[in-house]
Scaffold this motif. Sequence first.
Motif, PDB file in Angstrom:
ATOM      1  N   ALA A 259       7.980  -3.300 139.665  1.00  0.00           N
ATOM      2  CA  ALA A 259       8.995  -3.018 138.657  1.00  0.00           C
ATOM      3  C   ALA A 259      10.387  -3.341 139.204  1.00  0.00           C
ATOM      4  O   ALA A 259      10.609  -3.350 140.415  1.00  0.00           O
ATOM      5  CB  ALA A 259       8.918  -1.556 138.236  1.00  0.00           C
ATOM      6  N   ALA A 260      11.321  -3.578 138.287  1.00  0.00           N
ATOM      7  CA  ALA A 260      12.682  -3.912 138.713  1.00  0.00           C
ATOM      8  C   ALA A 260      13.284  -2.785 139.546  1.00  0.00           C
ATOM      9  O   ALA A 260      13.965  -3.035 140.552  1.00  0.00           O
ATOM     10  CB  ALA A 260      13.551  -4.200 137.489  1.00  0.00           C
ATOM     11  N   TRP A 261      13.031  -1.533 139.122  1.00  0.00           N
ATOM     12  CA  TRP A 261      13.599  -0.407 139.878  1.00  0.00           C
ATOM     13  C   TRP A 261      13.009  -0.346 141.283  1.00  0.00           C
ATOM     14  O   TRP A 261      13.703   0.081 142.232  1.00  0.00           O
ATOM     15  CB  TRP A 261      13.355   0.910 139.148  1.00  0.00           C
ATOM     16  CG  TRP A 261      11.950   1.430 139.229  1.00  0.00           C
ATOM     17  CD1 TRP A 261      10.954   1.225 138.320  1.00  0.00           C
ATOM     18  CD2 TRP A 261      11.392   2.224 140.275  1.00  0.00           C
ATOM     19  NE1 TRP A 261       9.801   1.829 138.730  1.00  0.00           N
ATOM     20  CE2 TRP A 261      10.035   2.458 139.931  1.00  0.00           C
ATOM     21  CE3 TRP A 261      11.880   2.760 141.453  1.00  0.00           C
ATOM     22  CZ2 TRP A 261       9.182   3.201 140.725  1.00  0.00           C
ATOM     23  CZ3 TRP A 261      11.040   3.514 142.256  1.00  0.00           C
ATOM     24  CH2 TRP A 261       9.713   3.726 141.904  1.00  0.00           C
ATOM     25  N   GLN A 262      11.743  -0.784 141.450  1.00  0.00           N
ATOM     26  CA  GLN A 262      11.134  -0.794 142.777  1.00  0.00           C
ATOM     27  C   GLN A 262      11.809  -1.822 143.681  1.00  0.00           C
ATOM     28  O   GLN A 262      12.049  -1.557 144.863  1.00  0.00           O
ATOM     29  CB  GLN A 262       9.636  -1.082 142.659  1.00  0.00           C
ATOM     30  CG  GLN A 262       8.845   0.069 142.041  1.00  0.00           C
ATOM     31  CD  GLN A 262       7.397  -0.288 141.821  1.00  0.00           C
ATOM     32  OE1 GLN A 262       7.078  -1.365 141.309  1.00  0.00           O
ATOM     33  NE2 GLN A 262       6.499   0.616 142.172  1.00  0.00           N
ATOM     34  N   TRP A 263      12.116  -2.991 143.130  1.00  0.00           N
ATOM     35  CA  TRP A 263      12.815  -4.002 143.928  1.00  0.00           C
ATOM     36  C   TRP A 263      14.206  -3.510 144.334  1.00  0.00           C
ATOM     37  O   TRP A 263      14.633  -3.726 145.481  1.00  0.00           O
ATOM     38  CB  TRP A 263      12.933  -5.307 143.149  1.00  0.00           C
ATOM     39  CG  TRP A 263      11.664  -6.082 143.045  1.00  0.00           C
ATOM     40  CD1 TRP A 263      10.959  -6.363 141.905  1.00  0.00           C
ATOM     41  CD2 TRP A 263      10.942  -6.690 144.122  1.00  0.00           C
ATOM     42  NE1 TRP A 263       9.839  -7.096 142.197  1.00  0.00           N
ATOM     43  CE2 TRP A 263       9.808  -7.319 143.547  1.00  0.00           C
ATOM     44  CE3 TRP A 263      11.144  -6.768 145.486  1.00  0.00           C
ATOM     45  CZ2 TRP A 263       8.881  -8.016 144.318  1.00  0.00           C
ATOM     46  CZ3 TRP A 263      10.219  -7.464 146.255  1.00  0.00           C
ATOM     47  CH2 TRP A 263       9.105  -8.080 145.683  1.00  0.00           C
ATOM     48  N   LEU A 264      14.891  -2.836 143.411  1.00  0.00           N
ATOM     49  CA  LEU A 264      16.219  -2.312 143.747  1.00  0.00           C
ATOM     50  C   LEU A 264      16.125  -1.236 144.827  1.00  0.00           C
ATOM     51  O   LEU A 264      16.912  -1.218 145.786  1.00  0.00           O
ATOM     52  CB  LEU A 264      16.893  -1.749 142.488  1.00  0.00           C
ATOM     53  CG  LEU A 264      17.264  -2.774 141.401  1.00  0.00           C
ATOM     54  CD1 LEU A 264      17.799  -2.056 140.161  1.00  0.00           C
ATOM     55  CD2 LEU A 264      18.290  -3.772 141.928  1.00  0.00           C
ATOM     56  N   ALA A 265      15.162  -0.340 144.680  1.00  0.00           N
ATOM     57  CA  ALA A 265      14.988   0.708 145.693  1.00  0.00           C
ATOM     58  C   ALA A 265      14.571   0.105 147.032  1.00  0.00           C
ATOM     59  O   ALA A 265      15.035   0.540 148.098  1.00  0.00           O
ATOM     60  CB  ALA A 265      13.945   1.719 145.228  1.00  0.00           C
ATOM     61  N   PHE A 266      13.700  -0.896 146.989  1.00  0.00           N
ATOM     62  CA  PHE A 266      13.272  -1.573 148.210  1.00  0.00           C
ATOM     63  C   PHE A 266      14.473  -2.205 148.928  1.00  0.00           C
ATOM     64  O   PHE A 266      14.620  -2.095 150.150  1.00  0.00           O
ATOM     65  CB  PHE A 266      12.233  -2.641 147.868  1.00  0.00           C
ATOM     66  CG  PHE A 266      11.946  -3.598 148.985  1.00  0.00           C
ATOM     67  CD1 PHE A 266      11.206  -3.212 150.089  1.00  0.00           C
ATOM     68  CD2 PHE A 266      12.428  -4.900 148.940  1.00  0.00           C
ATOM     69  CE1 PHE A 266      10.942  -4.093 151.123  1.00  0.00           C
ATOM     70  CE2 PHE A 266      12.167  -5.792 149.959  1.00  0.00           C
ATOM     71  CZ  PHE A 266      11.425  -5.389 151.059  1.00  0.00           C
ATOM     72  N   GLY A 267      15.337  -2.867 148.155  1.00  0.00           N
ATOM     73  CA  GLY A 267      16.531  -3.467 148.755  1.00  0.00           C
ATOM     74  C   GLY A 267      17.451  -2.429 149.372  1.00  0.00           C
ATOM     75  O   GLY A 267      17.986  -2.634 150.470  1.00  0.00           O
ATOM     76  N   ALA A 268      17.621  -1.299 148.673  1.00  0.00           N
ATOM     77  CA  ALA A 268      18.501  -0.249 149.198  1.00  0.00           C
ATOM     78  C   ALA A 268      17.929   0.358 150.482  1.00  0.00           C
ATOM     79  O   ALA A 268      18.656   0.552 151.467  1.00  0.00           O
ATOM     80  CB  ALA A 268      18.697   0.839 148.137  1.00  0.00           C
ATOM     81  N   VAL A 269      16.637   0.647 150.484  1.00  0.00           N
ATOM     82  CA  VAL A 269      16.008   1.217 151.675  1.00  0.00           C
ATOM     83  C   VAL A 269      16.065   0.225 152.831  1.00  0.00           C
ATOM     84  O   VAL A 269      16.337   0.598 153.978  1.00  0.00           O
ATOM     85  CB  VAL A 269      14.557   1.626 151.365  1.00  0.00           C
ATOM     86  CG1 VAL A 269      13.796   1.946 152.639  1.00  0.00           C
ATOM     87  CG2 VAL A 269      14.539   2.815 150.425  1.00  0.00           C
ATOM     88  N   THR A 270      15.822  -1.037 152.538  1.00  0.00           N
ATOM     89  CA  THR A 270      15.883  -2.057 153.590  1.00  0.00           C
ATOM     90  C   THR A 270      17.275  -2.141 154.180  1.00  0.00           C
ATOM     91  O   THR A 270      17.447  -2.235 155.402  1.00  0.00           O
ATOM     92  CB  THR A 270      15.459  -3.427 153.026  1.00  0.00           C
ATOM     93  OG1 THR A 270      14.131  -3.344 152.505  1.00  0.00           O
ATOM     94  CG2 THR A 270      15.508  -4.497 154.099  1.00  0.00           C
ATOM     95  N   LEU A 271      18.286  -2.102 153.324  1.00  0.00           N
ATOM     96  CA  LEU A 271      19.657  -2.187 153.806  1.00  0.00           C
ATOM     97  C   LEU A 271      20.003  -0.991 154.686  1.00  0.00           C
ATOM     98  O   LEU A 271      20.619  -1.146 155.748  1.00  0.00           O
ATOM     99  CB  LEU A 271      20.615  -2.256 152.610  1.00  0.00           C
ATOM    100  CG  LEU A 271      22.110  -2.353 152.938  1.00  0.00           C
ATOM    101  CD1 LEU A 271      22.405  -3.641 153.694  1.00  0.00           C
ATOM    102  CD2 LEU A 271      22.946  -2.286 151.659  1.00  0.00           C
TER     103      LEU A 271
END
Length: 586
Positions: A259-271
């Motif tokens: 899901a789009a929200w998963q990609w956004l959360a993944f990017g935030a956690v990665t950062l």
Amino acid sequence: MDVLTAANRLSRSFAPWRILALALAMTFWSSAGPATAQTADTTVAAEAGPVAASDRSPLAPLPLSSPRATFESFQTLSQEAVDTILEAIDVASNNTAFFDTAEVRALKAEGVEELMKAAQTLDLSAVAPESRETVGVDSVLLLKEILERIDLPEISEVPLSVDAAPGSDRPIWTIPETEIRMVGTPDANGTLRYKFSPETVRRLPEFYARVRHLPQQTGSDVDFYRTFTLGPGLSAPIELYSTLTRLPPSLLRDYAGQAAWQWLAFGAVTLVIIGGCVILLVRAFGRPATGWHARRAVSLLVVVALLGVYRWLNDDIINMTGRVQTLIEEIVLLLQGLTLAAFVVLVFNSLARRIWTVPGVKREGLDASLVRLAIRLTGIILAGFVLATVATRLGMPLYGVVASLGVGGLALALAVRPTLENFIGGIILYADRPVSVGDMCKFGGVQGTVEAIGLRSTKIRAVDRTLVTVQNSDFAEMSITNFSRRDGNLLQFDFGVRPDADGSEVMKAIAEVAAQLRDDPRIQKDSVRVQVRETPEADLQLEVRAHSLLADWSSFLEMRHKILVSVLDTLKPHGILRHDGELANG
């Protein structure tokens, strides 16, 4: 009970329960919808099949002896897992506890175990060991979703034996009108065990994409796999589920299986996590370190822990699935392995440097060098073991790496042959110990004091105060005279005797000098020799020889000087010297 409610019930659990929630939802909707005759027949066959829980020993291997046994095992274990999970949900719905009770946790654990057993029907040999659990359970759920959308043969129509396929030495059975195959592979005992082929496992997402638009045989119109893979992990707070239902549709849209929200959360956690690890390492290694490098070592351990948290967040909270999650698992494992290997090398290098602080150990000595080398090699070996373990978990063929290292090692050995020769020379010097740091020695026309013995070369401070560096490979082959290892020193004087000297005076002088030397406690008495001899030039010389008991060179030189003056004083009154006070040699 709807899908979201079932998910909320299971959201109190950890990561493995995400799979259970999916299985539960599938079972619920399957039982709620009109079951087809095929499903009923399959269930009856599963209950009466060879893998039914009532008939199967806890230690019995999973029945995979034929395509029918494997197919039945998959169907039966899936049904058993679903029944167990439904029971867990029923128990959980009858209490108001925020966390799962011990009974619910036990039922969930039993359900997960049955799902993992179902994964044994899949040939996961082509999957990296680190990702086999994730891929196995996901593949079971994908295959179940696929089988619910296609026409399956009756259990009685699935063959009990299959001949080898053309061009292959292994029997293969294909589900009619599909590309889903089972392959018979001999186990360690030579018994054929049928499993869904690695190619089938690899293409399950493709098969799912091709049939997902088809109606389910159960009559349900809910795509459970997509519903649960686009939701949060079951370790997330319950409130997160209701929050997600209020998100804009664009954030719930599927992009590459997430899901789009998963990609956004993944990017935030990665950062946050990966960026924090980088900053931590830069601060630790960007400044000089002393002592045990404690700051650097702790930083490396913190990075390993943060990488574990990063993996947990992506799996249990954000709920990254499929190939994305396996990539995260493999990359995190690789980074953790590299970081842990660096930690091991750092710690052992610090231990090696601490050898210099041990009382009685000379920093320049070969002993300290070899001990430091042994500690460093131990650290490298342990780090190599860590990396080898990681490589094995990632499915890398170590035999190929070892073979490459063998060929590369031979080329490297030829390239660094002089260095290896010097290293071996250092080992020989350590074993034979012809000299030690501080010894006065003579070799190849050079005389001096040994200042340092390393693994590659030895440094000598010559008598003229120059520093001579000798390669260990050459030094070990030389004839070395070690003056410091003497148990004494030779005292030697030669005096010229007048040709017309009175013989009686010569004999008196010899007796007095001999008695004088024998009376000195620093001289070995039976080694004293005083005599007249003829030189090749037909001259006469008074030869004085004795062994000093003083091994220290400086002390000997001081004694030699005093004895020489005393002997001259003894000889002068006899008038036998060729020139008064002449010292011909020595």
